[in-house]
Motif scaffolding. Sequence first.
Motif, PDB file in Angstrom:
ATOM      1  N   ASP A  16       3.060 -14.724 -26.144  1.00 24.70           N
ATOM      2  CA  ASP A  16       4.341 -15.019 -26.145  1.00 24.70           C
ATOM      3  C   ASP A  16       5.109 -13.891 -25.151  1.00 24.70           C
ATOM      4  O   ASP A  16       4.814 -12.703 -25.362  1.00 24.70           O
ATOM      5  CB  ASP A  16       5.051 -15.510 -27.371  1.00 24.70           C
ATOM      6  CG  ASP A  16       4.575 -17.002 -27.406  1.00 24.70           C
ATOM      7  OD1 ASP A  16       5.012 -17.410 -28.469  1.00 24.70           O
ATOM      8  OD2 ASP A  16       3.793 -17.456 -26.760  1.00 24.70           O
ATOM      9  N   SER A  17       6.459 -14.387 -24.886  1.00 20.41           N
ATOM     10  CA  SER A  17       7.282 -13.143 -24.328  1.00 20.41           C
ATOM     11  C   SER A  17       8.560 -13.034 -25.235  1.00 20.41           C
ATOM     12  O   SER A  17       8.813 -14.120 -25.915  1.00 20.41           O
ATOM     13  CB  SER A  17       7.840 -13.570 -22.967  1.00 20.41           C
ATOM     14  OG  SER A  17       6.567 -13.474 -22.172  1.00 20.41           O
ATOM     15  N   GLY A  66       2.879  -2.216 -18.127  1.00 23.42           N
ATOM     16  CA  GLY A  66       2.490  -3.319 -17.497  1.00 23.42           C
ATOM     17  C   GLY A  66       2.666  -4.658 -18.269  1.00 23.42           C
ATOM     18  O   GLY A  66       2.410  -5.826 -17.801  1.00 23.42           O
ATOM     19  N   ARG A  67       3.157  -4.547 -19.333  1.00 25.84           N
ATOM     20  CA  ARG A  67       3.467  -5.730 -20.186  1.00 25.84           C
ATOM     21  C   ARG A  67       4.985  -5.594 -20.571  1.00 25.84           C
ATOM     22  O   ARG A  67       5.509  -6.990 -20.750  1.00 25.84           O
ATOM     23  CB  ARG A  67       2.770  -5.645 -21.722  1.00 25.84           C
ATOM     24  CG  ARG A  67       1.238  -5.701 -21.386  1.00 25.84           C
ATOM     25  CD  ARG A  67       0.758  -5.950 -22.721  1.00 25.84           C
ATOM     26  NE  ARG A  67       0.793  -4.891 -23.771  1.00 25.84           N
ATOM     27  CZ  ARG A  67       1.587  -4.894 -24.854  1.00 25.84           C
ATOM     28  NH1 ARG A  67       1.932  -6.117 -25.311  1.00 25.84           N
ATOM     29  NH2 ARG A  67       1.697  -3.892 -25.825  1.00 25.84           N
ATOM     30  N   PHE A  68       5.596  -4.692 -20.718  1.00 22.31           N
ATOM     31  CA  PHE A  68       7.023  -4.558 -21.075  1.00 22.31           C
ATOM     32  C   PHE A  68       7.803  -4.115 -19.673  1.00 22.31           C
ATOM     33  O   PHE A  68       7.181  -3.072 -18.941  1.00 22.31           O
ATOM     34  CB  PHE A  68       7.311  -3.591 -22.104  1.00 22.31           C
ATOM     35  CG  PHE A  68       6.895  -3.992 -23.554  1.00 22.31           C
ATOM     36  CD1 PHE A  68       6.078  -5.318 -23.773  1.00 22.31           C
ATOM     37  CD2 PHE A  68       7.330  -3.422 -24.777  1.00 22.31           C
ATOM     38  CE1 PHE A  68       5.396  -5.683 -25.107  1.00 22.31           C
ATOM     39  CE2 PHE A  68       6.828  -3.759 -25.937  1.00 22.31           C
ATOM     40  CZ  PHE A  68       6.045  -4.567 -25.947  1.00 22.31           C
ATOM     41  N   GLN A  82      12.284  -6.485 -21.554  1.00 26.42           N
ATOM     42  CA  GLN A  82      11.412  -7.786 -21.381  1.00 26.42           C
ATOM     43  C   GLN A  82      10.020  -7.503 -21.854  1.00 26.42           C
ATOM     44  O   GLN A  82       9.265  -6.598 -21.289  1.00 26.42           O
ATOM     45  CB  GLN A  82      11.551  -8.227 -19.940  1.00 26.42           C
ATOM     46  CG  GLN A  82      10.845  -9.497 -19.684  1.00 26.42           C
ATOM     47  CD  GLN A  82      11.466 -10.658 -20.471  1.00 26.42           C
ATOM     48  OE1 GLN A  82      12.511 -10.940 -20.345  1.00 26.42           O
ATOM     49  NE2 GLN A  82      10.459 -11.417 -21.202  1.00 26.42           N
ATOM     50  N   MET A  83       9.762  -8.239 -22.875  1.00 32.43           N
ATOM     51  CA  MET A  83       8.221  -7.901 -23.473  1.00 32.43           C
ATOM     52  C   MET A  83       7.306  -9.184 -23.195  1.00 32.43           C
ATOM     53  O   MET A  83       7.757 -10.268 -23.389  1.00 32.43           O
ATOM     54  CB  MET A  83       8.232  -7.848 -24.926  1.00 32.43           C
ATOM     55  CG  MET A  83       9.140  -6.632 -25.168  1.00 32.43           C
ATOM     56  SD  MET A  83       9.236  -6.342 -27.069  1.00 32.43           S
ATOM     57  CE  MET A  83      10.072  -7.520 -27.787  1.00 32.43           C
ATOM     58  N   SER A  84       6.392  -8.985 -22.580  1.00 32.13           N
ATOM     59  CA  SER A  84       5.307 -10.025 -22.377  1.00 32.13           C
ATOM     60  C   SER A  84       4.015 -10.043 -22.708  1.00 32.13           C
ATOM     61  O   SER A  84       3.591  -8.541 -23.033  1.00 32.13           O
ATOM     62  CB  SER A  84       5.351 -10.519 -20.888  1.00 32.13           C
ATOM     63  OG  SER A  84       5.005  -9.573 -19.933  1.00 32.13           O
ATOM     64  N   GLU A  89      -0.139  -6.111 -32.641  1.00 28.37           N
ATOM     65  CA  GLU A  89       0.061  -4.678 -32.903  1.00 28.37           C
ATOM     66  C   GLU A  89       1.572  -4.116 -32.181  1.00 28.37           C
ATOM     67  O   GLU A  89       2.048  -2.886 -32.645  1.00 28.37           O
ATOM     68  CB  GLU A  89      -0.910  -3.687 -32.331  1.00 28.37           C
ATOM     69  CG  GLU A  89      -1.248  -3.985 -30.876  1.00 28.37           C
ATOM     70  CD  GLU A  89      -2.687  -4.732 -30.933  1.00 28.37           C
ATOM     71  OE1 GLU A  89      -2.646  -5.852 -31.523  1.00 28.37           O
ATOM     72  OE2 GLU A  89      -3.281  -4.622 -29.990  1.00 28.37           O
ATOM     73  N   ASP A  90       2.274  -4.964 -31.541  1.00 26.67           N
ATOM     74  CA  ASP A  90       3.571  -4.871 -31.150  1.00 26.67           C
ATOM     75  C   ASP A  90       4.460  -5.199 -32.159  1.00 26.67           C
ATOM     76  O   ASP A  90       5.792  -4.886 -32.210  1.00 26.67           O
ATOM     77  CB  ASP A  90       3.959  -5.782 -29.778  1.00 26.67           C
ATOM     78  CG  ASP A  90       3.186  -5.277 -28.697  1.00 26.67           C
ATOM     79  OD1 ASP A  90       2.507  -6.345 -28.039  1.00 26.67           O
ATOM     80  OD2 ASP A  90       2.989  -4.205 -28.543  1.00 26.67           O
TER      81      ASP A  90
END
Length: 128
Positions: A16-17, A66-68, A82-84, A89-90
């Motif tokens: 999820d984001s 690359g994700r955030f 923005q987190m995707s 582990e996040d």
Amino acid sequence: QVQLEESGGGLVQAGDSLRLSCVASGHSISISVMGWFRQAPGKDREFVAAVSRNGGITRYAGSVKGRFTISRDNTENTVYLQMSGLKPEDTAVYYCAADRTVGIYSGTYHKPASYEYWGQGTQVTVSS
């Protein structure tokens, strides 16, 4: 003095984001670099991302690159994360940080001790 208030945390599933926000108040015009850190239970606080005063330069930890995406709106005194592609582990408490003197080109923007102002944190939990 500068006050920081985070929002946007929550419980999400892997993949999820989520978007975190941090609003600065007080003498926010003096702020230079703003950053996001996180701290999982039993672990040290770790760097996630940082953004320069004008928002044009960003830095990321390898684990989130690359994700955030970190961004900054100085008209609203707000920094976003923005987190995707979230992973278990996040999971951590995410903190917003700001400082008047640390530089985005310095070798210290990733160190918690470099930041003078901190928010209270917002919990992000990622279930598998």
